[in-house]
Design a protein around this motif. Structure first.
Motif, PDB file in Angstrom:
ATOM      1  N   ASP A   1      39.804  38.625  49.740  1.00 19.26           N
ATOM      2  CA  ASP A   1      39.424  39.505  48.630  1.00 19.26           C
ATOM      3  C   ASP A   1      38.198  38.902  47.898  1.00 19.26           C
ATOM      4  OD1 ASP A   1      39.467  41.437  46.621  1.00 19.26           O
ATOM      5  OD2 ASP A   1      41.469  41.004  45.919  1.00 19.26           O
ATOM      6  N   LEU A   2      38.074  39.133  46.611  1.00 23.07           N
ATOM      7  CA  LEU A   2      36.914  38.589  45.887  1.00 23.07           C
ATOM      8  C   LEU A   2      37.001  37.079  45.703  1.00 23.07           C
ATOM      9  CD1 LEU A   2      36.130  41.475  43.417  1.00 23.07           C
ATOM     10  CD2 LEU A   2      34.476  40.327  44.893  1.00 23.07           C
TER      11      LEU A   2
ATOM     12  N   SER B   1      36.848  35.188  48.105  1.00 25.57           N
ATOM     13  CA  SER B   1      36.133  34.641  49.266  1.00 25.57           C
ATOM     14  C   SER B   1      35.135  33.569  48.821  1.00 25.57           C
ATOM     15  CB  SER B   1      35.386  35.767  49.994  1.00 25.57           C
ATOM     16  OG  SER B   1      34.343  36.259  49.155  1.00 25.57           O
TER      17      SER B   1
ATOM     18  N   LYS C   1      33.746  41.094  48.680  1.00 25.06           N
ATOM     19  CA  LYS C   1      35.196  41.315  48.695  1.00 25.06           C
ATOM     20  C   LYS C   1      35.580  41.453  50.165  1.00 25.06           C
ATOM     21  CE  LYS C   1      38.495  44.881  47.340  1.00 25.06           C
ATOM     22  NZ  LYS C   1      39.420  44.834  46.208  1.00 25.06           N
TER      23      LYS C   1
ATOM     24  N   SER D   1      37.541  48.880  51.662  1.00 29.08           N
ATOM     25  CA  SER D   1      38.276  47.618  51.552  1.00 29.08           C
ATOM     26  C   SER D   1      39.716  47.853  51.085  1.00 29.08           C
ATOM     27  CB  SER D   1      37.550  46.649  50.630  1.00 29.08           C
ATOM     28  OG  SER D   1      37.262  47.286  49.389  1.00 29.08           O
ATOM     29  N   ASP D   2      39.889  48.462  49.913  1.00 29.27           N
ATOM     30  CA  ASP D   2      41.257  48.726  49.448  1.00 29.27           C
ATOM     31  C   ASP D   2      41.918  49.800  50.323  1.00 29.27           C
ATOM     32  OD1 ASP D   2      40.669  46.883  47.546  1.00 29.27           O
ATOM     33  OD2 ASP D   2      41.392  48.050  45.845  1.00 29.27           O
TER      34      ASP D   2
END
Ligand code: ATP
Length: 335
Positions: free
Chosen positions: A124-125, A127, A142, A180-181
């Motif tokens: 996720d963020l 990273s 992200k 992403s989500d």
């Protein structure tokens, strides 16, 4: 049989709460050989190593750790060692049980809150991939993968199935972050389909934040990517009395590191004010992992008795006791 466990005191309030937790675990009568491993901001500045090899080596050996918080500098400095450790040992599931404790005055004390948060712990963020495109323009990546999303979803559903929990709520923002989500959500749905006996629903993270405050007693198992998991955990902690009382476990296939949800709380470090409950309850989760179920239950029951009596609790939950007075009370309650 004695268990070999890595004890990482950390920094800030870490050494105070981890030594309290160690004393409480030792008082259960379970034999633990503690291997102390230093990991703190001073050491990182001094050695320039953001994750000292000695810590990794110890955890590779023991496979089980009880860890105090380590300060993460804000807006600069070294990157989070807490995050680095989770990635290095592939501790992909961050498990955070949040429930009401007897006697703790909260805005929601008439409700029975009992939820378990499953936060994806490796991507996720978090990273850490940030990039200055040109001056004053920055991007952050992200990262969401099918592998990581499937395994956290499986972990949450398997937990729900094996503990008799009824409902899993996946939390996302796939209306905005469609790729992403969206991928995270598709993975949750795929795993949910394999567990038809468990109710499954989805909430957009902003709505989830409101629902958690309005109807916290309706939540059971929460399943989230890394960043929402971090934020929602603190919100959930606020529902039951604050960060001082919410434990956590970082679980991988080969290693497990138990640590409180709270950080190093530099504002109260070294003053004997820190509440060691979160750390003690993290240690109780560790005892369950070590299959020392009776000792875990004894420790948890002693903590709850001290709260129910409400004479020796710390300032953050409305009492006057110091860290060590609370610890003595828990140990006495076990005797
Ligand atoms: P991080 O981002 O490193 O996880 P955080 O945002 O969770 O940190 P903390 O360092 O945990 O922040 O502290 C937030 C507030 O909660 C502080 O004001 C601190 O005093 C309080 N707090 C945190 N843990 C405890 C504790 N164990 N006992 C009492 N107060 C605590």
């Amino acid at each position: 049989m004695s268990h070999l466990v890595t004890l990482i005191p950390g920094d800030g309030i870490g050494p105070e709460v981890s030594s309290a937790a160690r004393r409480a675990v030792d008082a259960t009568g379970v034999k633990i050989e503690w291997e102390i491993s230093e990991l703190n901001a001073d050491l990182i500045f001094k050695t320039g190593e953001s994750l000292p090899q000695s810590v990794v080596d110890s955890l590779e050996r023991t496979r089980v750790g009880l860890k105090g918080p380590v300060t993460t500098p804000i807006g600069g400095g070294f990157s989070s060692v807490n995050v680095a450790l989770r990635k290095k040992l592939d501790l992909y599931a961050n498990v955070r049980p949040v429930h009401s404790l007897p006697g703790v005055a909260t805005r929601f004390q008439d409700l029975k809150i009992d939820m378990v948060i499953f936060r994806e712990n490796t991507e996720d963020l978090y990273s850490g991939l940030e990039h200055e495109v040109v001056k004053d323009v920055v991007t952050a990546l992200k990262v969401i993968t099918r592998t990581a999303s499937i395994r956290i979803a499986e972990y949450a559903f398997q937990f729900a199935a094996s503990t008799g929990r009824k409902k899993v709520t996946a939390i996302h923002k796939a209306n905005i972050m469609k790729l992403s989500d969206g991928l995270f959500l598709r993975c949750c749905r795929e795993v949910a389909a394999r567990f038809p006996a468990i109710q499954y629903n989805e909430l957009i993270v902003d709505n989830a934040a409101m629902q958690l405050v309005v109807r916290p007693e309706t939540f059971d198992v929460l399943l989230l990517p890394n960043l929402y998991g971090d934020i929602v955990s603190d919100l959930a902690a606020g529902l039951v009395g604050g960060l001082g009382i919410v434990p956590g476990a970082n679980m991988g296939d080969y290693h497990a590191v138990f640590e409180a949800v709270h950080g190093s709380a530099p504002d109260i470090a070294g003053k004997g004010l820190a509440n060691p409950t979160a750390m003690m309850m993290s240690a109780a989760l560790m005892l369950i992992h070590l299959k020392e179920h009776a000792a875990a239950a004894r420790l948890q029951a002693a903590i709850e008795r001290v709260y129910a009596e409400n004479k020796h609790v710390t300032g953050d939950v409305g009492g006057k006791a110091s860290t060590s007075q609370f610890t003595e009370a828990v140990i006495a309650a076990m005797a």
